[in-house]
Design a protein around this motif. Structure first.
Motif, PDB file in Angstrom:
ATOM      1  N   GLY A 107       0.758  -1.233   0.070  1.00 23.47           N
ATOM      2  CA  GLY A 107       0.122   0.105   0.005  1.00 23.47           C
ATOM      3  C   GLY A 107       0.840   1.397  -0.098  1.00 23.47           C
ATOM      4  O   GLY A 107       0.419   2.082  -0.759  1.00 23.47           O
ATOM      5  N   GLY A 108       1.942   1.404   0.627  1.00 18.63           N
ATOM      6  CA  GLY A 108       2.838   2.331   0.852  1.00 18.63           C
ATOM      7  C   GLY A 108       3.598   2.514  -0.645  1.00 18.63           C
ATOM      8  O   GLY A 108       3.820   3.845  -0.939  1.00 18.63           O
ATOM      9  N   ALA A 109       3.723   1.487  -1.280  1.00 23.47           N
ATOM     10  CA  ALA A 109       4.217   1.716  -2.715  1.00 23.47           C
ATOM     11  C   ALA A 109       3.319   2.282  -3.414  1.00 23.47           C
ATOM     12  O   ALA A 109       3.480   3.085  -4.319  1.00 23.47           O
ATOM     13  CB  ALA A 109       4.767   0.351  -3.116  1.00 23.47           C
ATOM     14  N   GLY A 110       2.072   1.898  -3.510  1.00 24.97           N
ATOM     15  CA  GLY A 110       0.897   2.634  -4.342  1.00 24.97           C
ATOM     16  C   GLY A 110       0.811   4.095  -4.064  1.00 24.97           C
ATOM     17  O   GLY A 110       0.536   4.669  -4.838  1.00 24.97           O
ATOM     18  N   TYR A 111       0.871   4.476  -2.641  1.00 28.69           N
ATOM     19  CA  TYR A 111       0.678   5.757  -2.131  1.00 28.69           C
ATOM     20  C   TYR A 111       1.858   6.764  -2.717  1.00 28.69           C
ATOM     21  O   TYR A 111       1.785   7.906  -3.306  1.00 28.69           O
ATOM     22  CB  TYR A 111       0.746   5.869  -0.677  1.00 28.69           C
ATOM     23  CG  TYR A 111       0.579   7.215  -0.385  1.00 28.69           C
ATOM     24  CD1 TYR A 111      -0.775   7.909  -0.172  1.00 28.69           C
ATOM     25  CD2 TYR A 111       1.586   7.871   0.407  1.00 28.69           C
ATOM     26  CE1 TYR A 111      -1.039   9.179   0.416  1.00 28.69           C
ATOM     27  CE2 TYR A 111       1.405   9.324   0.868  1.00 28.69           C
ATOM     28  CZ  TYR A 111       0.202   9.746   0.855  1.00 28.69           C
ATOM     29  OH  TYR A 111      -0.052  11.101   1.336  1.00 28.69           O
ATOM     30  N   LEU A 112       3.210   6.162  -2.809  1.00 29.41           N
ATOM     31  CA  LEU A 112       4.465   6.882  -3.298  1.00 29.41           C
ATOM     32  C   LEU A 112       3.991   6.999  -4.902  1.00 29.41           C
ATOM     33  O   LEU A 112       4.866   7.851  -5.391  1.00 29.41           O
ATOM     34  CB  LEU A 112       5.632   6.014  -3.223  1.00 29.41           C
ATOM     35  CG  LEU A 112       5.989   5.919  -1.592  1.00 29.41           C
ATOM     36  CD1 LEU A 112       7.433   5.047  -1.557  1.00 29.41           C
ATOM     37  CD2 LEU A 112       6.223   7.418  -1.285  1.00 29.41           C
TER      38      LEU A 112
END
Length: 671
Positions: A107-112
């Protein structure tokens, strides 16, 4: 009135699915890939973005979900509550860590990369879940479900299935997080749905604990095998539907039903009845996943999609392998387990549309995430296979040796038939601590088995699927103790054809049956009355005042002569009318081993006629076939023993147990 063509309108899609399966799966198996990949690729080809052979893939997907339901039911049948308790650290510890860490990182990768926070959260959770159907199918194909890494992978999958309920309940809260007044409404709805779920689970547990065994016992007593199959499907699908109605997943309901029936006497029969439906519907599920891939989106954004697919798989393998290692697995087991769990799960196709409906992510993000999840399921099995090949090449045969198999209590012997004979046999085995699985189709025998302190499973031993479900492929030998000679021969033929490494020990009904078994090269056969009759005769001699050693020697001499005659009858070497050629069905007639000291006397006119007829027949046979050695059972013991020894040497059979001495082949000393 509907026309015949309308009635047959379901046939073209059914034939399309069957054709895709029988063509695609063997091709991928021949090139060393998993059957899962064959189903997925077949689905892509027949789907709307392939050759468009299926007009409504959504309909197929709804039916295909039943395959996952049946898969979870069979997995539940293989487990016991005690096993689940022993796995609690892996289920709640490793499972929780895997879901939280993978969801956070993905999810953090998607947010980035520019996704809104809510969209990144939903997509991260969806990709963190793993494909239960893919993972269990791969483990089943490898035979690794009982290994250390297989058990841990299953624990993670089980926790994910449990967590889906909570995730679906939390998604409305996530949607209302910025809206201000939805929290109280969500809390009330959550309490209500949780209460309904608990009541439904309690109802299923009570019915499963107190109602299912009597229910199946009643159906088994009817003797209608198809009714047992219908009942098995009714229990599985009924429980799954009930769980879905209260907000739980259908797969979770089926798994619960399997757990409740894992201790049932009918477990193996249920597994055998469900297995054909499970295999076909699971294949349909994989094909429906392949059909769900948006070909237009893949064509338009293939660099991004394939890059995201590779990144998601590699990230999950790295994270899960590290967690497996942290929980005590070796690096080899950690990497293999992580590769199994790398593809996104079936519930991604549930969570993502729900998230889109709640406004957590827009339509484009939903389409992209669904395609990404489907591609991970397509690429995941290939990655797992390639990783296995790399590890095997680097470590050679150490790969197999490093697999740490969980200590189990699997049976070493499968006993078919629990009558008077089978009951005594199993007592001998259990007294030595030998693990035994017993199947019988007599409901009364199953009911009375509880007095013996172990479980007898309901099952028809003449069915190959029941033998497989009972674990015949994992036992060292099978003891066939039924009193139906034709059924026993059928079982012997199936075992010798399908399970060459399993030895066959068979109870023979009579002399004719014993010869038929010897012709089939069973490892051991015993006529059911021989040992008891010899022991009875020995006791009778002792009761008449004959010394014990003389009585024992006499009984042993009769045993040897009887065995020698049996071998000669099998070989067709006796010219007394009782010859037995292989494949012939001539009835063996009882013949005296010792000539009577005086002729028979008639006690009635009818008896006199019978005796005279037998004397004439015997005289005629003696004139037609004259053999100086035919008096095998005569008073010359040296010539008789030499003849028996010669026949024994000539008739030695190739199977390992046939090298035993004749006297131990047809009987064992009394306990």
């Amino acid at each position: 009135m509907a026309s015949p063509s309308e009635h047959a309108s379901f046939l073209p899609p059914v034939l399309t699915f069957l054709s895709a399966a029988v063509i695609g799966v063997p091709i991928f198996r021949l090139i060393g890939q998993s059957a899962v990949l064959g189903y997925l690729v077949a689905g892509v080809l027949i789907g709307p973005f392939g050759f468009s052979l299926i007009a409504e893939p959504e309909t197929a997907a709804s039916v295909a979900e039943i395959g996952v339901v049946l898969l979870l039911f069979i997995v539940g049948l293989e487990l016991h509550l005690s096993q689940l308790v022993s796995m609690r650290r892996d289920i709640f510890g490793l499972g929780t860590a895997q879901l939280l860490i993978c969801a956070l990182v993905l999810g953090g990768a998607g947010y980035l990369f520019g996704l809104p926070g809510t969209a990144a959260t939903v997509i991260g959770i969806a990709l963190a879940l793993s494909a239960t159907a893919v993972a269990l199918q791969l483990l089943e194909e490898r035979g690794d479900l009982g290994t250390n890494y297989g058990s841990r992978a299953f624990a993670v999958l089980l926790f994910q299935d449990l967590s889906v309920v909570a995730i679906l309940a939390l998604m409305p809260l996530l949607a209302s997080a910025g809206g201000g007044g939805g929290e109280s409404f969500w809390f009330g709805a959550a309490v209500q749905s949780t209460g309904k779920a608990l009541v439904a689970i309690l109802a299923v547990v009570l019915v499963g604990r107190y109602g299912l065994n009597p229910f199946f016992r009643l159906l088994a007593a009817s003797g209608a095998r198809e009714v047992m199959t219908a009942a098995a499907l009714l229990v599985v699908l009924g429980t799954a539907l009930l769980m879905q109605e209260v907000g739980l997943s259908m797969a979770m309901g089926a798994f619960l039903a399997g757990i409740l029936l894992a201790e049932s006497n009918f477990r193996h029969q249920l597994e055998a009845d469900i297995e054909p439906f499970r295999g076909m519907l699971l294949g349909l599920f994989f094909m429906s996943v392949g059909m769900s891939i948006d070909g237009g989106l893949v064509k338009a954004m293939w660099p991004t999609l394939f890059g995201a697919t590779a990144a998601a798989i590699l990230v999950k393998i790295a994270l899960v392998a590290g967690l497996f290692r942290l929980f005590g697995s070796s690096w080899l087991d950690a990497v293999r387990g992580a590769a199994i769990l790398a593809p996104a799960g079936e519930f991604a196709f549930v969570l993502l549309p729900v998230g889109g409906g709640l406004g957590l992510l827009d339509a484009n993000a939903t389409r992209f995430a669904v395609a990404l999840a489907a591609l991970t399921m397509l690429v995941g099995p290939v990655a797992a296979k390639a990783l296995d090949a790399v590890l095997a090449r680097r470590r050679g045969t150490a790969l197999e040796q490093a697999t740490d198999v969980i200590e189990s209590t699997e049976a070493r012997v499968l006993v078919i038939g629990f009558g008077r004979f089978g009951q005594i046999l199993t007592q001998v085995l259990l007294a030595e601590g030998i693990g035994v699985t017993v199947i019988d189709k007599d409901v009364e025998q199953i009911r009375s088995a509880s007095r013996f302190g172990f479980r007898v499973y309901y099952g028809d031993g003449t069915r190959l699927d029941v033998l497989r479900a009972a674990g015949i492929g994992r036992v060292e030998l099978v003891c066939i103790c039924i009193d139906e000679s034709e059924a026993a021969l059928k079982i012997v033929d199936m075992v010798h054809e399908e399970f060459e490494s399993v030895r066959t020990y068979v109870r023979a009904y009579d002399r004719t049956h014993a010869v038929e078994l010897m012709n089939r090269d069973v490892d051991y056969q015993l006529r059911e009355t021989v040992e008891s009759a010899l022991a009875f005769g020995r006791a009778t001699l002792a009761g008449l005042g004959v010394p014990d050693e003389v009585a024992t020697r006499t009984a042993e001499d009769v045993r040897k002569r009887d065995v020698a005659r049996l071998v000669l009858q099998q070989a067709g070497a006796l010219p007394d009318g009782s010859s037995w050629m292989r494949g012939a069905q001539t009835e063996l007639k009882p013949e005296p081993l010792t000539a009577p000291q005086r002729p028979a006397r008639a006690l009635s006119a009818e008896t006199r006629d019978i005796i005279e007829s037998e004397r004439r027949d015997a005289a005629q046979r003696a004139l037609e076939t004259r053999d100086p050695d035919q008096d095998l059972d005569g008073p010359d013991p040296e010539r008789r023993d030499a003849k028996a020894q010669d026949v024994t040497t000539r008739e030695a059979r190739p199977r390992e147990a046939k090298a035993r001495d004749l006297e131990t082949q047809d009987g064992a000393p009394d306990a």
